[in-house]
Design a protein around this motif. Structure first.
Motif, PDB file in Angstrom:
ATOM      1  N   ILE A  71      13.369  -5.557  -3.947  1.00 30.20           N
ATOM      2  CA  ILE A  71      12.973  -5.446  -2.541  1.00 30.20           C
ATOM      3  C   ILE A  71      13.944  -4.501  -1.863  1.00 30.20           C
ATOM      4  O   ILE A  71      15.125  -4.817  -1.704  1.00 30.20           O
ATOM      5  N   TYR A 100       7.863  -3.639  -7.066  1.00 27.72           N
ATOM      6  CA  TYR A 100       8.810  -2.931  -6.205  1.00 27.72           C
ATOM      7  C   TYR A 100       8.266  -2.935  -4.783  1.00 27.72           C
ATOM      8  O   TYR A 100       7.104  -2.568  -4.555  1.00 27.72           O
ATOM      9  N   ILE A 101       9.100  -3.347  -3.830  1.00 23.75           N
ATOM     10  CA  ILE A 101       8.705  -3.383  -2.427  1.00 23.75           C
ATOM     11  C   ILE A 101       9.524  -2.337  -1.681  1.00 23.75           C
ATOM     12  O   ILE A 101      10.737  -2.510  -1.494  1.00 23.75           O
ATOM     13  N   TYR A 134       3.649  -1.944  -6.999  1.00 18.61           N
ATOM     14  CA  TYR A 134       4.272  -1.984  -5.679  1.00 18.61           C
ATOM     15  C   TYR A 134       3.584  -2.996  -4.771  1.00 18.61           C
ATOM     16  O   TYR A 134       2.430  -3.395  -4.997  1.00 18.61           O
ATOM     17  N   LEU A 135       4.294  -3.392  -3.734  1.00 21.29           N
ATOM     18  CA  LEU A 135       3.734  -4.184  -2.640  1.00 21.29           C
ATOM     19  C   LEU A 135       4.273  -3.594  -1.352  1.00 21.29           C
ATOM     20  O   LEU A 135       5.482  -3.494  -1.163  1.00 21.29           O
ATOM     21  N   ARG A 136       3.370  -3.170  -0.477  1.00 17.65           N
ATOM     22  CA  ARG A 136       3.776  -2.585   0.802  1.00 17.65           C
ATOM     23  C   ARG A 136       3.460  -3.569   1.923  1.00 17.65           C
ATOM     24  O   ARG A 136       2.393  -4.185   1.936  1.00 17.65           O
ATOM     25  N   ILE A 137       4.413  -3.710   2.849  1.00 12.76           N
ATOM     26  CA  ILE A 137       4.245  -4.618   3.980  1.00 12.76           C
ATOM     27  C   ILE A 137       4.235  -3.804   5.275  1.00 12.76           C
ATOM     28  O   ILE A 137       5.194  -3.095   5.585  1.00 12.76           O
ATOM     29  N   LEU A 181       7.211 -12.751   3.619  1.00 11.45           N
ATOM     30  CA  LEU A 181       7.560 -12.130   2.348  1.00 11.45           C
ATOM     31  C   LEU A 181       8.000 -13.167   1.323  1.00 11.45           C
ATOM     32  O   LEU A 181       7.556 -13.142   0.163  1.00 11.45           O
ATOM     33  N   LEU A 185       5.800 -14.070  -2.184  1.00 12.97           N
ATOM     34  CA  LEU A 185       6.476 -13.791  -3.445  1.00 12.97           C
ATOM     35  C   LEU A 185       6.717 -15.045  -4.282  1.00 12.97           C
ATOM     36  O   LEU A 185       6.890 -14.958  -5.497  1.00 12.97           O
ATOM     37  N   THR A 197      -1.357  -3.372  -0.210  1.00 14.04           N
ATOM     38  CA  THR A 197      -0.734  -3.218   1.099  1.00 14.04           C
ATOM     39  C   THR A 197      -1.166  -4.408   1.936  1.00 14.04           C
ATOM     40  O   THR A 197      -2.360  -4.637   2.124  1.00 14.04           O
TER      41      THR A 197
END
Length: 279
Positions: A71, A100-101, A134-137, A181, A185, A197
């Motif tokens: 993160i 991966y954030i 990936y994870l997008r916030i 988050l 997770l 996203t």
């Protein structure tokens, strides 16, 4: 249930420390990667001193701790995404990290080509290009930053009418022990998080509404003298880009919606501006 058991947080600031603390409270392995050894990590979190610009060194740390998720809470800064974040994601790739954030945590960046948002978008595209899951916030702005909108005259500057909705979310709702988050997770399976996203929103308000909540008024300006970044963001707010659901490519609210990610946390009460700022 999540299969992630080991986490590495890059950066120990406003988002990094509460995320690390929240994850540690879930009895999973958490390390903070930092160039400095002087920081005091939260309980249950190990501070690992490493040069985060050294891909080989970061790779060794990620492998040693069998990290599943990295993160990044480090901002891209002045367009130097290749210096600030690239070495870490390259290390994540080599170490076969599962998720991966990137350090976005703000308004949507897809479609932006200039400024800080353009830098964030370029980095996000690089993450996709090298094939790291990936994870997008996207959460809009931080509610805690709202008081800093005020100018020296106590008014809120606005470029335009100030009637365009903006997404705002409190830091604890994003990154706290009971934050979004940590929740996703540690409760959701990787299949619901990889290459996604997630758009969240604590409160949807206009600049005029923010001014009323802070018991002030708007100061309509063409720019904010000496504050290029604020001017840049105010222009984005005016045309709609401050919404966490904004589609910059097509210049409209996107199909997913600003609070679409909120559904992943049923029953959660999202803090209002009044609650977060104790107004």
């Amino acid at each position: 249930m999540s299969a992630y058991k080991s986490f590495a947080v890059v950066g120990g600031g406003r988002v990094g420390l509460p995320v690390a603390a929240g994850l540690a409270a879930k009895n999973v392995s958490v390390i903070i990667l930092s160039r400095s050894s002087t920081k005091t990590p939260p309980s249950g979190v190990q501070l690992v001193q490493v040069d985060t610009s050294d891909t080989a060194a970061v790779t060794a740390v990620l492998k040693e701790h069998k990290v599943d998720v990295v993160i990044s809470t480090v901002d891209v800064g002045g367009g130097e995404w290749d210096v600030v974040q690239k070495p870490v994601v390259d290390a994540a790739k080599t170490a076969a990290v599962k998720l991966y954030i990137p350090g976005e945590f703000g308004v949507p960046t897809d479609g932006h080509t200039v400024g800080m948002l353009g830098s964030k978008n370029k980095f996000a595209q690089y993450v996709k290009h090298i094939g790291v899951p990936y994870l997008r916030i996207h959460n809009g702005g931080f509610i805690e930053f709202v008081p800093f909108f005020k100018g020296p005259d106590g008014k809120i500057p606005a470029i335009g009418k100030g009637e365009t909705p903006i997404s705002l979310t409190s830091v604890p709702d994003i990154a706290g022990e009971r934050g979004f988050l940590v929740h996703v997770l540690t409760t959701l399976p990787p299949s619901e998080l990889e290459n996604r996203t997630l758009r969240i929103e604590g409160e949807r308000v206009t600049l005029n509404e923010i001014a009323r909540k802070l018991k002030t008024t708007l100061n309509h300006v063409e720019s904010v003298e000496g504050q290029e970044f604020l001017t840049y963001m105010l222009k984005i707010f005016e045309y709609g880009g401050g919404s966490s659901g904004w589609d910059e490519v097509n210049k409209r609210e996107g199909s997913e919606g600003a609070a679409s990610g909120n559904a992943l946390w049923p029953g959660h009460h999202w803090k209002t501006i009044e609650e977060a700022l104790n107004l």
